[in-house]
Write a protein that holds these residues in place. Structure first.
Motif, PDB file in Angstrom:
ATOM      1  N   LYS A  27       0.833  -1.196   0.000  1.00 15.13           N
ATOM      2  CA  LYS A  27       0.000   0.000   0.000  1.00 15.13           C
ATOM      3  C   LYS A  27       0.875   1.256   0.000  1.00 15.13           C
ATOM      4  CE  LYS A  27      -3.669  -0.176   2.613  1.00 15.13           C
ATOM      5  NZ  LYS A  27      -4.568  -0.125   3.791  1.00 15.13           N
ATOM      6  N   GLN A  28       1.918   1.257   0.819  1.00 10.63           N
ATOM      7  CA  GLN A  28       2.839   2.402   0.869  1.00 10.63           C
ATOM      8  C   GLN A  28       3.541   2.589  -0.470  1.00 10.63           C
ATOM      9  OE1 GLN A  28       3.173   4.724   2.847  1.00 10.63           O
ATOM     10  NE2 GLN A  28       2.573   4.086   4.885  1.00 10.63           N
ATOM     11  N   LYS A  29       3.973   1.487  -1.062  1.00  7.44           N
ATOM     12  CA  LYS A  29       4.672   1.551  -2.357  1.00  7.44           C
ATOM     13  C   LYS A  29       3.755   2.135  -3.428  1.00  7.44           C
ATOM     14  CE  LYS A  29       6.774  -1.441  -5.821  1.00  7.44           C
ATOM     15  NZ  LYS A  29       6.968  -2.816  -6.256  1.00  7.44           N
ATOM     16  N   LYS A  30       2.533   1.655  -3.497  1.00  6.68           N
ATOM     17  CA  LYS A  30       1.577   2.150  -4.499  1.00  6.68           C
ATOM     18  C   LYS A  30       1.220   3.616  -4.234  1.00  6.68           C
ATOM     19  CE  LYS A  30       1.195  -1.456  -7.030  1.00  6.68           C
ATOM     20  NZ  LYS A  30       1.659  -1.437  -8.404  1.00  6.68           N
ATOM     21  N   GLN A  31       1.112   3.998  -2.968  1.00  9.83           N
ATOM     22  CA  GLN A  31       0.815   5.395  -2.641  1.00  9.83           C
ATOM     23  C   GLN A  31       1.956   6.297  -3.105  1.00  9.83           C
ATOM     24  OE1 GLN A  31      -2.012   6.512  -1.478  1.00  9.83           O
ATOM     25  NE2 GLN A  31      -1.353   8.627  -1.350  1.00  9.83           N
ATOM     26  N   THR A  32       3.187   5.856  -2.891  1.00 12.47           N
ATOM     27  CA  THR A  32       4.348   6.629  -3.340  1.00 12.47           C
ATOM     28  C   THR A  32       4.373   6.733  -4.858  1.00 12.47           C
ATOM     29  OG1 THR A  32       5.578   5.812  -1.430  1.00 12.47           O
ATOM     30  CG2 THR A  32       6.862   6.779  -3.218  1.00 12.47           C
ATOM     31  N   GLU A  33       4.102   5.628  -5.543  1.00 14.67           N
ATOM     32  CA  GLU A  33       4.050   5.647  -7.008  1.00 14.67           C
ATOM     33  C   GLU A  33       2.963   6.601  -7.501  1.00 14.67           C
ATOM     34  OE1 GLU A  33       3.494   1.691  -8.523  1.00 14.67           O
ATOM     35  OE2 GLU A  33       5.392   0.985  -7.682  1.00 14.67           O
ATOM     36  N   GLN A  58       1.706   9.229  -5.937  1.00 15.11           N
ATOM     37  CA  GLN A  58       2.088  10.615  -5.675  1.00 15.11           C
ATOM     38  C   GLN A  58       3.107  11.104  -6.695  1.00 15.11           C
ATOM     39  OE1 GLN A  58       3.290  10.541  -1.575  1.00 15.11           O
ATOM     40  NE2 GLN A  58       1.193  10.780  -0.811  1.00 15.11           N
ATOM     41  N   SER A  59       4.080  10.256  -7.052  1.00 12.99           N
ATOM     42  CA  SER A  59       5.066  10.679  -8.052  1.00 12.99           C
ATOM     43  C   SER A  59       4.398  10.835  -9.419  1.00 12.99           C
ATOM     44  CB  SER A  59       6.226   9.693  -8.122  1.00 12.99           C
ATOM     45  OG  SER A  59       5.808   8.449  -8.635  1.00 12.99           O
ATOM     46  N   PHE A  60       3.483   9.945  -9.752  1.00 11.99           N
ATOM     47  CA  PHE A  60       2.743  10.047 -11.019  1.00 11.99           C
ATOM     48  C   PHE A  60       1.931  11.336 -11.048  1.00 11.99           C
ATOM     49  CE2 PHE A  60      -1.194   9.356 -13.390  1.00 11.99           C
ATOM     50  CZ  PHE A  60      -0.700   8.933 -14.605  1.00 11.99           C
ATOM     51  N   GLU A  61       1.278  11.632  -9.930  1.00  9.50           N
ATOM     52  CA  GLU A  61       0.448  12.828  -9.837  1.00  9.50           C
ATOM     53  C   GLU A  61       1.296  14.091  -9.987  1.00  9.50           C
ATOM     54  OE1 GLU A  61      -1.490  13.472  -6.020  1.00  9.50           O
ATOM     55  OE2 GLU A  61      -3.376  13.773  -7.101  1.00  9.50           O
ATOM     56  N   LYS A  62       2.451  14.129  -9.329  1.00  4.15           N
ATOM     57  CA  LYS A  62       3.337  15.287  -9.448  1.00  4.15           C
ATOM     58  C   LYS A  62       3.836  15.446 -10.877  1.00  4.15           C
ATOM     59  CE  LYS A  62       5.114  15.451  -4.733  1.00  4.15           C
ATOM     60  NZ  LYS A  62       6.311  15.261  -3.895  1.00  4.15           N
ATOM     61  N   LYS A  63       4.186  14.336 -11.481  1.00  2.00           N
ATOM     62  CA  LYS A  63       4.707  14.356 -12.844  1.00  2.00           C
ATOM     63  C   LYS A  63       3.670  14.893 -13.819  1.00  2.00           C
ATOM     64  CE  LYS A  63       6.494  11.120 -16.294  1.00  2.00           C
ATOM     65  NZ  LYS A  63       6.764   9.705 -16.555  1.00  2.00           N
ATOM     66  N   HIS A  64       2.441  14.447 -13.676  1.00  2.00           N
ATOM     67  CA  HIS A  64       1.400  14.827 -14.629  1.00  2.00           C
ATOM     68  C   HIS A  64       0.706  16.134 -14.277  1.00  2.00           C
ATOM     69  CE1 HIS A  64       2.118  10.725 -15.886  1.00  2.00           C
ATOM     70  NE2 HIS A  64       1.613  11.091 -17.041  1.00  2.00           N
TER      71      HIS A  64
END
Length: 121
Positions: free
Chosen positions: A49-55, A57-63
């Motif tokens: 869950k933590q790993k997917k949340q981090t992914e 957040q990075s996807f959201e920041k990128k886009h």
């Protein structure tokens, strides 16, 4: 003989108690293994869950950054197009007004194409 019979019964009872203890230990071991497996699964789920949340957040920041860039590009394009339309308006407004006035003043009445011709005597 009676003592041999009672000795045999005692031996059987002791063996039964020993078997009960072994079965109880096996049950406790099984219960403990289930608890350990549950806690291990919960840890793995939390980690995933933590790993997917981090992914995410990075996807959201990128886009989200690219969204801001797209908005700026669209705003720039819109300003350019509005400027072009205003230039075309300024350039053609006199010609269009002239054509409009000419059309309104020079009317040639004709019957509608669907109108039935009537004979007047």
């Amino acid at each position: 003989m009676v003592s041999q019979g009672s000795q045999g019964i005692k031996t059987l009872l002791e063996a039964e108690k020993e078997a009960s203890k072994i079965v109880e230990k096996a049950r406790q071991y099984r219960v403990q293994r289930l608890k350990d497996a549950r806690s291990e699964a919960a840890k793995e789920i939390e980690s995933l869950k933590q790993k997917k949340q981090t992914e995410f957040q990075s996807f959201e920041k990128k886009h989200s950054g690219s969204t801001e860039e797209v908005v700026k590009t669209i705003e720039t394009d819109t300003k350019v197009k509005v400027k072009e339309v205003k230039q075309q308006f300024s350039k053609n407004k006199d010609v269009v007004a002239k054509k409009l006035i000419e059309t309104v003043l020079n009317v040639s009445p004709k019957p509608h194409r669907n109108a039935k011709p009537t004979l007047v005597n």
